[in-house]
Design an enzyme around this catalytic site. Structure first.
Site, PDB file in Angstrom:
ATOM      1  N   ARG A   1       0.805  -1.250   0.127  1.00 38.20           N
ATOM      2  CA  ARG A   1       0.229   0.080   0.065  1.00 38.20           C
ATOM      3  C   ARG A   1       1.001   1.214  -0.083  1.00 38.20           C
ATOM      4  O   ARG A   1       2.150   1.167   0.133  1.00 38.20           O
ATOM      5  CB  ARG A   1      -1.040  -0.133   1.282  1.00 38.20           C
ATOM      6  CG  ARG A   1      -0.097   0.020   2.684  1.00 38.20           C
ATOM      7  CD  ARG A   1      -1.228   0.208   3.860  1.00 38.20           C
ATOM      8  NE  ARG A   1      -0.186   0.111   4.978  1.00 38.20           N
ATOM      9  CZ  ARG A   1      -0.702   0.340   6.058  1.00 38.20           C
ATOM     10  NH1 ARG A   1      -1.963   0.447   6.494  1.00 38.20           N
ATOM     11  NH2 ARG A   1       0.085   0.461   7.338  1.00 38.20           N
TER      12      ARG A   1
ATOM     13  N   CYS B   1       2.292   6.713  -7.234  1.00 37.91           N
ATOM     14  CA  CYS B   1       3.069   7.767  -7.443  1.00 37.91           C
ATOM     15  C   CYS B   1       2.166   9.226  -7.230  1.00 37.91           C
ATOM     16  O   CYS B   1       1.226   9.330  -7.884  1.00 37.91           O
ATOM     17  CB  CYS B   1       3.612   7.923  -8.958  1.00 37.91           C
ATOM     18  SG  CYS B   1       4.242   9.497  -9.537  1.00 37.91           S
TER      19      CYS B   1
ATOM     20  N   GLU C   1      -2.031   7.646   6.138  1.00 31.47           N
ATOM     21  CA  GLU C   1      -0.605   7.739   6.486  1.00 31.47           C
ATOM     22  C   GLU C   1       0.257   8.109   5.242  1.00 31.47           C
ATOM     23  O   GLU C   1       1.162   7.345   4.820  1.00 31.47           O
ATOM     24  CB  GLU C   1      -0.065   6.546   7.130  1.00 31.47           C
ATOM     25  CG  GLU C   1      -0.646   6.501   8.537  1.00 31.47           C
ATOM     26  CD  GLU C   1       0.313   5.418   9.624  1.00 31.47           C
ATOM     27  OE1 GLU C   1       0.902   4.561   8.945  1.00 31.47           O
ATOM     28  OE2 GLU C   1       0.207   5.496  10.773  1.00 31.47           O
TER      29      GLU C   1
ATOM     30  N   CYS D   1       7.825  11.952 -12.172  1.00 30.35           N
ATOM     31  CA  CYS D   1       8.178  12.975 -11.078  1.00 30.35           C
ATOM     32  C   CYS D   1       9.538  13.959 -11.171  1.00 30.35           C
ATOM     33  O   CYS D   1       9.383  15.162 -11.085  1.00 30.35           O
ATOM     34  CB  CYS D   1       8.568  12.070  -9.663  1.00 30.35           C
ATOM     35  SG  CYS D   1       6.919  11.498  -8.945  1.00 30.35           S
TER      36      CYS D   1
ATOM     37  N   GLU E   1      -5.048   6.700  15.715  1.00 27.86           N
ATOM     38  CA  GLU E   1      -4.828   5.411  15.984  1.00 27.86           C
ATOM     39  C   GLU E   1      -4.192   5.176  17.288  1.00 27.86           C
ATOM     40  O   GLU E   1      -2.928   5.863  17.469  1.00 27.86           O
ATOM     41  CB  GLU E   1      -4.300   4.895  14.755  1.00 27.86           C
ATOM     42  CG  GLU E   1      -4.926   4.809  13.439  1.00 27.86           C
ATOM     43  CD  GLU E   1      -4.057   4.088  12.404  1.00 27.86           C
ATOM     44  OE1 GLU E   1      -3.311   3.319  12.771  1.00 27.86           O
ATOM     45  OE2 GLU E   1      -4.523   4.276  11.148  1.00 27.86           O
TER      46      GLU E   1
ATOM     47  N   TRP F   1       4.315  -5.053  13.978  1.00 28.47           N
ATOM     48  CA  TRP F   1       5.331  -4.667  13.077  1.00 28.47           C
ATOM     49  C   TRP F   1       6.669  -4.308  13.849  1.00 28.47           C
ATOM     50  O   TRP F   1       7.620  -3.853  13.111  1.00 28.47           O
ATOM     51  CB  TRP F   1       4.762  -3.403  12.173  1.00 28.47           C
ATOM     52  CG  TRP F   1       4.263  -2.207  12.650  1.00 28.47           C
ATOM     53  CD1 TRP F   1       2.810  -2.059  12.802  1.00 28.47           C
ATOM     54  CD2 TRP F   1       4.920  -1.203  13.319  1.00 28.47           C
ATOM     55  NE1 TRP F   1       2.762  -1.039  13.806  1.00 28.47           N
ATOM     56  CE2 TRP F   1       3.856  -0.287  14.247  1.00 28.47           C
ATOM     57  CE3 TRP F   1       6.214  -0.686  13.768  1.00 28.47           C
ATOM     58  CZ2 TRP F   1       3.932   0.860  14.900  1.00 28.47           C
ATOM     59  CZ3 TRP F   1       6.373   0.468  14.646  1.00 28.47           C
ATOM     60  CH2 TRP F   1       5.323   1.244  15.171  1.00 28.47           C
TER      61      TRP F   1
ATOM     62  N   TYR G   1      -2.150 -10.298  13.821  1.00 29.67           N
ATOM     63  CA  TYR G   1      -1.810 -10.320  15.106  1.00 29.67           C
ATOM     64  C   TYR G   1      -1.556  -8.808  15.884  1.00 29.67           C
ATOM     65  O   TYR G   1      -0.832  -8.824  16.863  1.00 29.67           O
ATOM     66  CB  TYR G   1      -0.322 -10.952  15.133  1.00 29.67           C
ATOM     67  CG  TYR G   1      -0.548 -12.567  14.670  1.00 29.67           C
ATOM     68  CD1 TYR G   1      -1.560 -13.284  15.041  1.00 29.67           C
ATOM     69  CD2 TYR G   1       0.230 -12.982  13.559  1.00 29.67           C
ATOM     70  CE1 TYR G   1      -1.977 -14.719  14.753  1.00 29.67           C
ATOM     71  CE2 TYR G   1      -0.060 -14.237  13.269  1.00 29.67           C
ATOM     72  CZ  TYR G   1      -1.320 -15.172  13.411  1.00 29.67           C
ATOM     73  OH  TYR G   1      -1.374 -16.411  13.215  1.00 29.67           O
ATOM     74  N   HIS G   2      -2.049  -7.984  15.054  1.00 30.80           N
ATOM     75  CA  HIS G   2      -2.144  -6.570  15.634  1.00 30.80           C
ATOM     76  C   HIS G   2      -3.278  -6.556  16.678  1.00 30.80           C
ATOM     77  O   HIS G   2      -4.471  -7.081  16.283  1.00 30.80           O
ATOM     78  CB  HIS G   2      -2.275  -5.590  14.625  1.00 30.80           C
ATOM     79  CG  HIS G   2      -1.974  -4.026  14.923  1.00 30.80           C
ATOM     80  ND1 HIS G   2      -2.769  -3.431  15.885  1.00 30.80           N
ATOM     81  CD2 HIS G   2      -1.043  -3.294  14.721  1.00 30.80           C
ATOM     82  CE1 HIS G   2      -2.480  -2.096  15.957  1.00 30.80           C
ATOM     83  NE2 HIS G   2      -1.046  -2.130  15.373  1.00 30.80           N
TER      84      HIS G   2
HETATM   85  C1  GLA Z   1      -0.621   2.224  10.518  1.00 26.92           C
HETATM   86  C2  GLA Z   1      -1.920   2.605   9.636  1.00 26.92           C
HETATM   87  C3  GLA Z   1      -2.933   1.238  10.007  1.00 26.92           C
HETATM   88  C4  GLA Z   1      -2.374  -0.069  10.557  1.00 26.92           C
HETATM   89  C5  GLA Z   1      -1.576   0.319  11.545  1.00 26.92           C
HETATM   90  C6  GLA Z   1      -0.888  -0.729  12.458  1.00 26.92           C
HETATM   91  O1  GLA Z   1      -0.753   3.411  11.671  1.00 26.92           O
HETATM   92  O2  GLA Z   1      -2.490   3.554   9.704  1.00 26.92           O
HETATM   93  O3  GLA Z   1      -3.595   1.099   8.742  1.00 26.92           O
HETATM   94  O4  GLA Z   1      -1.743  -0.512   9.485  1.00 26.92           O
HETATM   95  O5  GLA Z   1      -0.366   1.355  11.342  1.00 26.92           O
HETATM   96  O6  GLA Z   1       0.008  -0.530  13.517  1.00 26.92           O
HETATM   97 ZN    ZN Z   2       6.554   9.357  -9.475  1.00 26.46          ZN
END
Ligand code: GLA
Ligand code: ZN
Length: 676
Positions: free
Chosen positions: A113, A117, A152, A162, A310, A318, A360-361
């Site tokens: 994800r 560009c 994000e 670019c 969040e 992660w 597993y989050h």
């Molecule tokens: C980011 C993303 C979420 C998710 C969390 C997991 O903050 O915005 O979609 O992937 O991380 O920690």
């Molecule tokens: Zn580009």
């Protein structure tokens, strides 16, 4: 002035919820559980683009319609996302131009994800179209309290498109090639450009030998500016698209951990209706580090409340090691966010997925699928408390008398610099001062170089390396009028193009500080110098300025090496105020000492006296004071309350100076109303 960000009558409570990943028959049970946890806000539709648009001309909103109806039926507020953080596979196949090219020049394929560009016309066309369609379709839902654009934003792209747009951006910035050649100092290493098309992006194939090491600082710096602007344009285009139909719904995007280096969040903040961000500390992070991020976010929104978009209710997925949040910590950290200005406490995620990388989050609804878990109980308990708080605190401001200067462009420039020391990390220097202030519970605003300084009693600007036009004037005026200014080694060196201001360091700050820095010595990690300040010896490391006094007073001198006896720390009286210069990186205890001295002189006091480990933060709403006391320690702590008040969480009343007992990880929110 107090101001709400969302039209809710309580602190919003909820988070990311992805019912599209689940059979519809499970939704009702989810709603039952979420209600049981006192959840009232759902962040919906964050990653559904591929479901919403199966092909170029086909859109399919049926499932989202049902989800929106379900939310409405259950009196849930919605923070509606535009889903543009991950493009559909068919789009990548049909229009490979939407795919990014990475720093090494590798053209990406479909996958993961945050991979579009930012300058692709196709990506922009379809992302904006989707945002607009969503706004058009759901505009009648009065439970939508906010727009959540994409997700994000971040990363970089080095594709040919670019590159073309970069040239246009440069034309806009410099006007002529002559001016660009001057600003980029291209006479060095034969870089003179005679045609705009000769300019290429600075990456591993061109100017860089690693991501942070470049041979052409100004080119790399301009690329950072350009990339941040390009991605910001994507945000702004979607912003305008949703505003066409829903002008009154405030728009945000979720920013990443306080200081994400890749995007100039201070500039971004000016285009967002309110700030929201994702807080993912590890258990090892200091509470001052978390506070810094909240504090920065609060400042980016011009002092308006922000949304904690969040946080995990328990573990992340992660980190190398994904420890559980210990009992009570999720609650403590949630109130910490509120103390620093959050008017919403949201989680990622409300329900754990069963497949892919986030299964597993942590989540409110675990794989067990019921409410009998520790995490669910903690979430529900906090939910109940927030419900009881009702409209209290909402919109309250958080005033500060101290400003800490933290600037993204300065950050980029410092860390691209070849010399004096690769161990110089801007954020570390910022944190040295922030932590000292925070430990003493001094309220701080985190300002940029362009910000107005006139309302503060003290301004601290560690490593003000890039002194952009105007900032020295603002500092000069501030000190002249009676303010206290503090800066450090490696300040005042360059202008906005990373070109050295000649005539002696610290450049334009020289008259304010009353010193001339002739040389700067870089110390290996194993070597230290030392100085004596107020009778106490402190070590000095990393960088040591060798300077001459030009009106300033020396407050401490080096003890060792060929520059022993020359000034380390100075203070200059300038107009009505004072300007301190810290010519080295002292050991930790020095910062607390300096901050105490400055606060005493300038009569800056903490919100309340409290033992180390108890964070005290105050929010204000007209005459109402909300004093948050957060015990980050393991043991019970006693604190004398500063005024007659009552604790909103326990209902208990206190007389002025009465001792309040705060359990380990405990929180108190003391309220009192000032009399006329
Ligand atoms: C980011 C993303 C979420 C998710 C969390 C997991 O903050 O915005 O979609 O992937 O991380 O920690
Ligand atoms: Zn580009």
């Amino acid at each position: 002035m107090w101001e709400k960000v969302w039209r809710t009558d309580k602190i919003a409570y909820g988070g990311d919820y992805n019912p599209e990943q689940w059979p519809e028959e499970t939704w009702e049970e989810d709603m039952r559980l979420l209600k049981l946890a006192h959840i009232d806000t759902l962040t919906l539709n964050v990653f559904s683009w591929a479901l919403l648009q199966p092909s170029e001309d086909e859109y399919c909103f049926e499932k989202l319609d049902k989800i929106m109806e379900m939310a409405k039926d259950h009196q849930m507020n919605v923070c509606l996302a535009t889903s543009t953080g991950a493009h559909p596979a068919w789009m990548a196949r049909k229009y490979p131009e939407i795919l990014r090219t990475d720093f090494s020049g590798i053209k990406r394929k479909f996958g993961a994800r945050h991979n579009s560009c930012p300058n692709s016309p196709v990506y922009r066309k379809y992302s904006v179209r989707l945002a607009e369609k969503l706004a058009e379709r759901y505009q009648k839902y009065d439970n939508i309290i906010g727009w959540h654009i994409s997700n994000e934003f971040g990363g970089e792209c080095y594709c040919e498109n670019c590159e073309k747009v970069f040239r246009a951006w440069l034309k806009e910035r410099y006007g002529t090639l002559d001016e660009l050649n001057r600003a980029w100092n291209t006479a060095f290493w034969g870089h003179t450009f005679y045609d705009w098309d000769e300019i290429v992006l600075p990456d591993r194939r061109t100017e860089h030998f690693s991501e942070n090491e470049t041979m052409a600082q100004t080119i790399s710096l301009d690329y950072k500016r350009f990339n941040s602007d390009s991605i910001l344009d994507c945000f702004r285009l979607e912003y305008e698209a949703v505003k066409k139909y829903t002008p009154d719904i405030p728009v945000t995007t979720n920013l990443m951990e306080g200081a994400y280096k890749g995007l100039n969040y201070r500039k971004w903040g000016k285009y967002m209706d309110f700030i929201s961000w994702d807080n993912y500390p590890s258990n090892e992070d200091s509470f001052s580090k978390i506070a810094f991020s909240h504090n920065l976010m609060h400042s980016l929104g011009d002092g308006k409340p922000f949304v904690l978009m969040e946080q995990t209710p328990s573990a992340q997925n992660w980190q190398p090691v994904n420890a559980l949040k210990r009992p009570g910590v999720m609650r403590l950290w949630s109130y910490q966010a509120v103390a620093h200005g959050a008017d919403a406490v949201l989680f990622f995620q409300l329900k754990r997925s069963i497949g892919s990388c986030e299964k597993y989050h942590g989540a409110v609804i675990d794989h067990a699928g019921h409410e009998h878990t520790r995490v669910f109980r903690e979430v529900a308990q906090l939910g109940e408390e927030l419900e009881k708080l009702g409209g209290e605190i909402l919109g309250a401001s958080k005033p500060a008398e101290v400003a800490l200067m933290f600037d993204w462009e300065n950050w980029w420039a410092i860390e691209y610099s070849a010399g004096p020391s690769k161990y110089l990390k801007y954020l570390d220097e910022i944190m040295n001062y922030y932590t000292a202030l925070h430990r003493q519970n001094i309220s701080v605003d985190i300002v940029g170089e362009e910000d107005d300084l006139s309302g503060y009693k003290a301004v601290i600007a560690p490593v003000l390396y890039m002194t952009k036009p105007g900032v020295d004037e603002r500092i000069r005026e501030f000190v002249r009028a009676g303010g206290t200014f503090v800066t450090t080694f490696f300040s005042g060196y360059v202008d906005e193009n990373d070109l050295v201001v000649i005539g002696g360091y610290p450049g334009r700050l020289r008259d304010i500080l009353g010193i001339w820095v002739e040389e700067i010595d870089a110390l290996p990690e194993t070597k230290k110098n030392s100085f004596v300040y107020g009778g106490q010896t402190y070590s000095a490391g990393m960088l040591c300025d060798i300077m001459h006094l030009e009106g300033a007073k020396s407050l401490a001198e080096y003890q060792e090496d060929f520059y022993a006896g020359t000034p380390t720390i100075t203070c200059n009286s300038f107009g009505q105020g004072q300007a301190y210069y810290v010519g080295t990186r002292p050991e930790e205890s020095f910062y607390g000492r300096l901050i105490e001295e400055i606060c005493e002189k300038q009569q800056i006091s903490p919100a309340a006296e409290a033992p180390l480990g108890v964070e005290v933060v105050e929010r204000l709403r007209d005459k109402e004071h909300y004093l948050f006391m957060l015990n980050h320690k393991e043991g019970m702590q006693k604190i004398a309350v500063p005024a007659a008040c009552s604790d909103l969480l326990t209902g208990k009343s206190y007389q002025e100076k009465e001792q309040l007992e705060l359990d380990a990880k405990g929180v108190a929110i003391l309220k009192w109303t000032e009399s006329e």
